[in-house]
Scaffold this active site. Structure first.
Site, short mmCIF file in Angstrom:
data_model
loop_
_atom_site.label_atom_id
_atom_site.label_comp_id
_atom_site.label_asym_id
_atom_site.label_seq_id
_atom_site.Cartn_x
_atom_site.Cartn_y
_atom_site.Cartn_z
N GLN A 1 -5.86 -20.99 44.34
CA GLN A 1 -5.52 -22.47 43.86
C GLN A 1 -5.87 -22.33 42.56
OE1 GLN A 1 -7.87 -24.39 46.65
NE2 GLN A 1 -9.76 -22.98 46.37
N ASP B 1 -10.99 -16.72 55.42
CA ASP B 1 -10.46 -17.75 55.89
C ASP B 1 -11.31 -18.06 57.12
OD1 ASP B 1 -8.94 -19.58 56.89
OD2 ASP B 1 -7.21 -18.36 57.11
N ASP C 1 -16.20 -28.33 55.71
CA ASP C 1 -16.26 -29.32 54.31
C ASP C 1 -15.02 -28.80 53.74
OD1 ASP C 1 -16.63 -30.31 51.95
OD2 ASP C 1 -18.70 -29.20 51.70
N THR D 1 -10.98 -29.08 51.89
CA THR D 1 -9.88 -29.59 51.29
C THR D 1 -8.94 -30.48 52.01
OG1 THR D 1 -8.91 -27.64 50.95
CG2 THR D 1 -9.82 -28.36 48.97
N1 SAM Z 1 -14.44 -32.48 50.63
C1 SAM Z 1 -14.10 -32.07 49.41
C2 SAM Z 1 -12.74 -32.58 48.98
O1 SAM Z 1 -12.14 -33.32 49.80
O2 SAM Z 1 -12.44 -32.85 47.73
C3 SAM Z 1 -14.01 -30.56 49.28
C4 SAM Z 1 -14.98 -29.82 49.00
S1 SAM Z 1 -14.96 -28.15 49.17
C5 SAM Z 1 -14.63 -27.59 47.30
C6 SAM Z 1 -13.55 -27.77 49.94
C7 SAM Z 1 -13.43 -26.08 50.12
O3 SAM Z 1 -12.57 -25.63 51.18
C8 SAM Z 1 -12.48 -25.49 48.76
O4 SAM Z 1 -13.36 -24.80 47.97
C9 SAM Z 1 -11.39 -24.64 49.37
O5 SAM Z 1 -11.19 -23.55 48.88
C10 SAM Z 1 -12.15 -24.42 50.82
N2 SAM Z 1 -11.14 -24.07 52.05
C11 SAM Z 1 -9.86 -24.51 52.14
N3 SAM Z 1 -9.10 -24.10 53.12
C12 SAM Z 1 -9.97 -23.15 53.51
C13 SAM Z 1 -9.91 -22.25 54.82
N4 SAM Z 1 -8.95 -22.00 55.44
N5 SAM Z 1 -11.19 -21.45 55.12
C14 SAM Z 1 -12.23 -21.57 54.29
N6 SAM Z 1 -12.22 -22.36 53.13
C15 SAM Z 1 -11.20 -23.17 52.93
#
Ligand code: SAM
Length: 285
Positions: free
Chosen positions: A35, A141, A160, A162
């Site tokens: 990203q 992942d 937690d 995205t």
């Molecule tokens: N809740 C916050 C928002 O909605 O803005 C998000 C905070 S946190 C930074 C979200 C994290 O989830 C990101 O750093 C992203 O890289 C991670 N993420 C997304 N898909 C994922 C996956 N399949 N496995 C692990 N992490 C993941």
């Protein structure tokens, strides 16, 4: 007021609205393998992190989200020792989890290592517990991690993530919730960020249905203000592996030996009281 290049604006198409923050400077820009990661210094909200142009957190209001995605689950489980965080690369949830003295392991599985590296540099206060010996970092992942986890290996799983697009789409799915349920101990609790009750009620309804379908009980949505997320009104949703009466550990929450800025026992109970139309929408069909 006309906005210009001194403002960061996130457009929320489904809400027909936008949220803007006045900027001082962009201080970091990086295309990671997953990203576009950008960091800004704002005029009134401190540091801002965005992923693919969407606000992840600001210095000023992240405490609400991080406290409401962690403490309600940890004060509902009778004795949480092993906690898994999926996503959460900014480490704010990890810091809150590690405030609980009974936690023996807090494992953070973030797909994008660069998010954590940026947090260490630009959000050091969120990363102040990263060297706690109970913290473990896995950069992979979360879907694959949970699928491969031993059965009954975590007391609490916190998603937690995205929004449900790109690599996070699967984190809102039935197969993933099923894998989480297998990975939870008998009294286990799943907690997930569940978007805006105003703009994303359909996502919330689908999450409830998917959690129910996979056998979760006591599915509880908590709502709270979050001014930098779409609509300014956000939610987290937790669910129990089995239909065991758990509920908030009132005394422990009231006498918690650490400080919080938003969470307390009364806020926890109040956040779970749903406004009428949301309650009706989420009632069992
Ligand atoms: N809740 C916050 C928002 O909605 O803005 C998000 C905070 S946190 C930074 C979200 C994290 O989830 C990101 O750093 C992203 O890289 C991670 N993420 C997304 N898909 C994922 C996956 N399949 N496995 C692990 N992490 C993941």
């Amino acid at each position: 007021m006309a906005l210009n290049e001194n403002w960061f604006t996130e457009i929320c198409a489904e809400g027909g609205s936008a949220f803007s923050l006045e900027l001082k400077d962009k201080i970091h820009e990086e295309r990671t393998p997953f990203q576009l990661l950008e960091i800004y210094e704002t005029r009134h909200f401190g540091t801002l992190m965005t992923l693919d142009g969407l606000i992840m957190l600001t210095d000023r209001d992240n405490f609400i989200y991080h406290e409401m995605i962690t403490h309600p689950a940890l004060f509902s489980h009778p004795d949480p020792k092993r906690v898994l965080i999926i996503g959460g690369g900014d480490c704010g949830s990890l810091r809150e989890v590690l405030k609980h003295g009974g936690v023996e392991l807090a494992e953070q599985v973030e797909i994008d290592e660069q998010v954590t590296r940026a947090a260490e540099k630009y959000f050091p206060e969120l990363c102040e517990s990263n060297n706690d010996p109970r913290a473990r970092f896995r950069f992979t992942d979360g879907i694959r991690w949970v699928a491969a986890a031993d059965p009954a290996s975590y007391d609490v799983i916190i998603i937690d993530s995205t929004d449900p697009i790109g690599p996070a789409a699967g984190l809102f799915s039935e197969p993933f919730y099923g894998a989480c349920r297998r990975a939870l101990t008998a009294e286990g609790i799943l907690m997930a960020q569940s978007e805006s009750p105003l703009f994303h009620l359909n996502i919330l309804k689908r999450m409830h249905a998917a959690m129910r379908e996979t056998g979760f009980h006591d599915i509880t949505t908590l709502h709270f203000p979050q001014c930098s997320y779409p609509s300014g009104w956000w939610s987290t949703t937790m669910a129990c592996k089995h239909a065991t009466p758990q509920g908030l550990r009132q005394t422990a929450a009231r006498q918690r030996p650490f400080s919080t800025r938003y969470y307390n026992a009364a806020v926890h109970a109040a956040a779970a009281v749903l406004p009428q139309s949301i309650a009706e929408a989420l009632a069992k069909q």
